[in-house]
Design an enzyme around this catalytic site. Sequence first.
Site, mmCIF file in Angstrom:
data_model
loop_
_atom_site.group_PDB
_atom_site.id
_atom_site.type_symbol
_atom_site.label_atom_id
_atom_site.label_comp_id
_atom_site.label_asym_id
_atom_site.label_seq_id
_atom_site.Cartn_x
_atom_site.Cartn_y
_atom_site.Cartn_z
ATOM 1 N N ARG A 23 26.981 -10.237 35.617
ATOM 2 C CA ARG A 23 27.567 -10.317 34.273
ATOM 3 C C ARG A 23 29.088 -10.412 34.332
ATOM 4 N NH1 ARG A 23 26.001 -5.381 31.539
ATOM 5 N NH2 ARG A 23 25.757 -4.632 33.648
ATOM 6 N N ASN B 10 21.918 -7.971 30.572
ATOM 7 C CA ASN B 10 20.718 -7.756 31.372
ATOM 8 C C ASN B 10 19.517 -7.625 30.448
ATOM 9 O OD1 ASN B 10 22.111 -7.691 33.805
ATOM 10 N ND2 ASN B 10 22.282 -5.481 33.846
#
Length: 92
Positions: free
Chosen positions: A21, A39
């Site tokens: 990320r 996520n």
Amino acid sequence: MAIQQCLKAWVYGKVQGVGYRLFCKRRAKELGLQGYALNLPDGRVEVLICGEEAQLQKMIESLYLGPIFAQVLGVDVEPADPRQLAGFMTGG
């Protein structure tokens, strides 16, 4: 001025717990894109990106690479609604 587009991608493989990320956030900033990366409970990372078409394509190419410890097995991409955009964020 180039037309803004948005894409949503679902990245699967070893993409959680490896800085994926943050990688997305940094790469999007380099390319002048907005969006988010989060996520998902099933182990994938969902990425929304909005910007100019050429920059979006560069970002999609980057999603296949990921950070050094990631093992990307695939990326599914589809057009997205720009109303989902709220600046680049990471979550989940």
